[in-house]
Structures are given as C-alpha cells and as structure tokens.
Design a protein around this motif. Structure first.
Motif, PDB file in Angstrom:
ATOM      1  N   GLU A 115       0.833  -1.206   0.000  1.00 38.23           N
ATOM      2  CA  GLU A 115       0.000   0.000   0.000  1.00 38.23           C
ATOM      3  C   GLU A 115       0.868   1.256   0.000  1.00 38.23           C
ATOM      4  OE1 GLU A 115      -3.433   2.151   2.712  1.00 38.23           O
ATOM      5  OE2 GLU A 115      -3.067   0.013   2.970  1.00 38.23           O
ATOM      6  N   LYS A 116       1.918   1.250   0.806  1.00 44.18           N
ATOM      7  CA  LYS A 116       2.830   2.398   0.858  1.00 44.18           C
ATOM      8  C   LYS A 116       3.551   2.568  -0.478  1.00 44.18           C
ATOM      9  CE  LYS A 116       6.690   4.398   3.485  1.00 44.18           C
ATOM     10  NZ  LYS A 116       6.978   5.290   2.424  1.00 44.18           N
ATOM     11  N   TYR A 129       1.292   4.350  -2.878  1.00 44.68           N
ATOM     12  CA  TYR A 129       1.244   5.754  -2.480  1.00 44.68           C
ATOM     13  C   TYR A 129       2.525   6.473  -2.902  1.00 44.68           C
ATOM     14  CZ  TYR A 129       0.662   9.848   0.518  1.00 44.68           C
ATOM     15  OH  TYR A 129       0.547  11.129   0.987  1.00 44.68           O
TER      16      TYR A 129
END
Length: 151
Positions: free
Chosen positions: A135-136, A139
């Motif tokens: 997820e990071k 992003y």
C-alpha cells in the motif's frame, strides 16, 4: 526460467521451466504450484499478482483462475509493475544470495541448487514486509509521479 510465488503465510515450491512459455504451459505451472499452495494455506480468497506479459493476460488463463476462485489484482503496465511487484524484490534478494562471494556455477544443477537454497532460506518476515509495504509503495509511486522507488 524460474517461476515462484509467495503469500503472507508461506511460499510455493519453485518451478524450473524448461521451454518457452505460452498460456497452456503457464496454466500448467499454476495448476501444479499455485493451486496446491492455495489448498495448503486454507484456500479461498487468494489474490494473485503478476505482470502483464501476454501469457498472464490470456483469456484461457483468466478462465482457469476464475474457475479456481483466484482473484487477479489489476496491475499497471510493465514499466511500473516492477516497482510495485514484491516478487521482483525477492528476485533481487535471491540474486545477491546466489551470487555472493562472486558465485559462479559450472553446471545447471549447481545453479538450480543455489537458487533453491536462496528461495527456501528466505526469512518469512522479509516476505511479509514486502506484502505489507505494498500500500505504501502505491502511495509512493503516486507521490513520485511514477518515478523509481528505493525498495
């Protein structure tokens, strides 16, 4: 060519692929390696990620994975997928282990043994971190306007 996959709770057995791959051969690899892995970790709700190589996007492969209730994650074109695909990080980690101390191999079997050793001795925490950091990564790619990340 070597095929591998992993999840939060473990990793599949490696597949050494001898021939040029096509959709039927890829489906055979999934049948022999991914499906048993799914069954061993409890089955159900498996989400699978791969790049957009033609054998990965064929209708036959899509139908096969649908029949096994495997969800395939939507993925960007190849140019960005290596930044976001945790298995690419695993290949880098393994490469450093296989070739440490200037490793050279004088037989295919010795090379395969080194690859197997690197794969089966991966620390579960590394694999879990790669999954949890996804997820990071997405992003960070957005923040970096698609530029290379340092993972």
């Amino acid at each position: 060519m070597v095929w591998a996959a992993f999840g939060f709770n473990g990793q599949v057995g490696l597949a050494f692929l001898d021939d040029r791959q096509n959709s039927p051969k890829y489906i055979e690899t999934l049948e022999n390696h991914l499906v048993p892995f799914e069954e061993n970790i409890g089955g159900g709700n498996l989400e699978y990620q791969h790049d957009n190589a033609p054998i990965h996007t064929s209708n036959a492969k899509k139908n096969y994975l649908n029949s096994k209730n495997v969800t395939v994650l939507e993925w960007p074109p190849m140019s960005m997928s290596s930044e976001l695909n945790p298995i690419e990080n695993v290949w880098c980690i393994m490469s450093r282990k296989v070739y440490k101390n200037g490793g050279q191999f004088y037989s295919v079997n010795a090379f395969k043994t080194a690859i197997e050793s690197a794969w089966y001795n991966l620390e579960p925490e590394i694999l879990q971190f790669l999954i949890m950091s996804l997820e990071k990564r997405v992003y960070d790619v957005i923040l970096n306007n698609g530029m290379t990340l340092n993972y």
